[in-house]
Design a protein around this motif. Sequence first.
Motif, PDB file in Angstrom:
ATOM      1  N   ALA A  42      72.813  68.364  27.546  1.00 51.11           N
ATOM      2  CA  ALA A  42      73.183  69.733  27.208  1.00 51.11           C
ATOM      3  C   ALA A  42      72.529  70.171  25.905  1.00 51.11           C
ATOM      4  N   SER A  43      72.052  71.412  25.904  1.00 45.95           N
ATOM      5  CA  SER A  43      71.495  71.986  24.685  1.00 45.95           C
ATOM      6  C   SER A  43      72.401  73.109  24.201  1.00 45.95           C
ATOM      7  N   HIS A  44      71.942  73.866  23.219  1.00 47.75           N
ATOM      8  CA  HIS A  44      72.786  74.828  22.503  1.00 47.75           C
ATOM      9  C   HIS A  44      73.464  75.853  23.420  1.00 47.75           C
ATOM     10  N   ASN A  45      74.678  76.173  22.998  1.00 44.29           N
ATOM     11  CA  ASN A  45      75.497  77.176  23.678  1.00 44.29           C
ATOM     12  C   ASN A  45      75.787  76.839  25.137  1.00 44.29           C
ATOM     13  N   SER A  46      75.854  75.557  25.467  1.00 47.73           N
ATOM     14  CA  SER A  46      76.148  75.132  26.833  1.00 47.73           C
ATOM     15  C   SER A  46      77.619  74.771  26.975  1.00 47.73           C
ATOM     16  N   THR A  47      78.102  74.865  28.202  1.00 47.22           N
ATOM     17  CA  THR A  47      79.450  74.431  28.549  1.00 47.22           C
ATOM     18  C   THR A  47      79.328  73.342  29.595  1.00 47.22           C
ATOM     19  N   VAL A  48      79.961  72.202  29.340  1.00 44.97           N
ATOM     20  CA  VAL A  48      79.890  71.055  30.240  1.00 44.97           C
ATOM     21  C   VAL A  48      81.289  70.724  30.732  1.00 44.97           C
ATOM     22  N   ASP A  49      81.437  70.602  32.046  1.00 45.29           N
ATOM     23  CA  ASP A  49      82.640  70.039  32.657  1.00 45.29           C
ATOM     24  C   ASP A  49      82.154  68.832  33.440  1.00 45.29           C
ATOM     25  N   ALA A  50      82.327  67.645  32.861  1.00 48.88           N
ATOM     26  CA  ALA A  50      81.755  66.433  33.443  1.00 48.88           C
ATOM     27  C   ALA A  50      82.430  66.020  34.743  1.00 48.88           C
ATOM     28  N   GLY A  51      83.660  66.438  34.978  1.00 51.24           N
ATOM     29  CA  GLY A  51      84.334  66.096  36.225  1.00 51.24           C
ATOM     30  C   GLY A  51      84.871  64.676  36.217  1.00 51.24           C
ATOM     31  N   ALA A  52      85.013  64.123  37.415  1.00 52.91           N
ATOM     32  CA  ALA A  52      85.623  62.806  37.576  1.00 52.91           C
ATOM     33  C   ALA A  52      84.608  61.683  37.374  1.00 52.91           C
ATOM     34  N   ASP A  53      85.122  60.494  37.126  1.00 55.61           N
ATOM     35  CA  ASP A  53      84.377  59.247  37.002  1.00 55.61           C
ATOM     36  C   ASP A  53      83.772  59.093  35.609  1.00 55.61           C
ATOM     37  N   ASN A  54      82.897  58.106  35.439  1.00 56.68           N
ATOM     38  CA  ASN A  54      82.371  57.712  34.130  1.00 56.68           C
ATOM     39  C   ASN A  54      81.017  58.385  33.899  1.00 56.68           C
ATOM     40  N   ASP A  55      81.022  59.412  33.073  1.00 53.04           N
ATOM     41  CA  ASP A  55      79.830  60.221  32.847  1.00 53.04           C
ATOM     42  C   ASP A  55      79.251  59.975  31.461  1.00 53.04           C
ATOM     43  N   THR A  56      77.962  60.258  31.315  1.00 52.36           N
ATOM     44  CA  THR A  56      77.285  60.212  30.026  1.00 52.36           C
ATOM     45  C   THR A  56      76.773  61.611  29.729  1.00 52.36           C
ATOM     46  N   ILE A  57      77.159  62.123  28.576  1.00 50.25           N
ATOM     47  CA  ILE A  57      76.793  63.478  28.177  1.00 50.25           C
ATOM     48  C   ILE A  57      75.949  63.382  26.919  1.00 50.25           C
ATOM     49  N   HIS A  58      74.678  63.740  27.024  1.00 48.32           N
ATOM     50  CA  HIS A  58      73.776  63.774  25.870  1.00 48.32           C
ATOM     51  C   HIS A  58      73.855  65.167  25.257  1.00 48.32           C
ATOM     52  N   VAL A  59      74.100  65.226  23.952  1.00 47.75           N
ATOM     53  CA  VAL A  59      74.204  66.501  23.252  1.00 47.75           C
ATOM     54  C   VAL A  59      73.003  66.602  22.320  1.00 47.75           C
ATOM     55  N   HIS A  60      72.121  67.569  22.614  1.00 48.30           N
ATOM     56  CA  HIS A  60      70.852  67.674  21.894  1.00 48.30           C
ATOM     57  C   HIS A  60      70.814  68.754  20.830  1.00 48.30           C
ATOM     58  N   SER A  61      71.717  69.707  20.867  1.00 51.59           N
ATOM     59  CA  SER A  61      71.733  70.752  19.851  1.00 51.59           C
ATOM     60  C   SER A  61      73.140  71.311  19.725  1.00 51.59           C
ATOM     61  N   SER A  62      73.295  72.453  19.088  1.00 45.90           N
ATOM     62  CA  SER A  62      74.593  72.909  18.629  1.00 45.90           C
ATOM     63  C   SER A  62      75.356  73.773  19.637  1.00 45.90           C
TER      64      SER A  62
END
Length: 166
Positions: A42-62
């Motif tokens: 995800a990059s700037h001004n994003s909204t993430v809903d990872a949902g179920a299970d084991n997720d990896t969320i990379h955050v690259h900006s603000s």
Amino acid sequence: MRQWILRASSVTALVIAFAASAFAQGGNATINGGDGNDTINASHNSTVDAGADNDTIHVHSSNVSITTGTGTDTIRLHWYGNTHVVTDFTAGNGGDQFDIAQLLANLPSYPGGNPFATGHLRVIQNGTDTWLQIDYDGASGSGGWYTTATLQNVDPANLTAFNFGG
């Protein structure tokens, strides 16, 4: 593995399938992970809903808003100077985790070891939330604290070393 790269000023993506991957470039994206172990960038001004299970969320900006969902999710912070909100971080052993290795590698003054002991990271309570804060130059420098993540409705007393990869 399926992978989507989203390049638009306003995009909504639904990541469907096991071991799916989504990358939002350009910001203003909404990413819904759904079921399965997803990798989300995800990059700037994003909204993430990872949902179920084991997720990896990379955050690259603000300005990324993250809902981890169920499972043990990992949030990888890459740069200091960015601010994020996690709406449902699960504190304690077996809960969600921050992977802060890349973040710390980008701090020129970080000597290694426990970043809380060196004065590079701290958690403090702000109302019902917890702030994860970073000090660019640690306890020995003249820099100040910057909030890199707000964990909504999390008591800092419930956080453990597990939540920071320990």
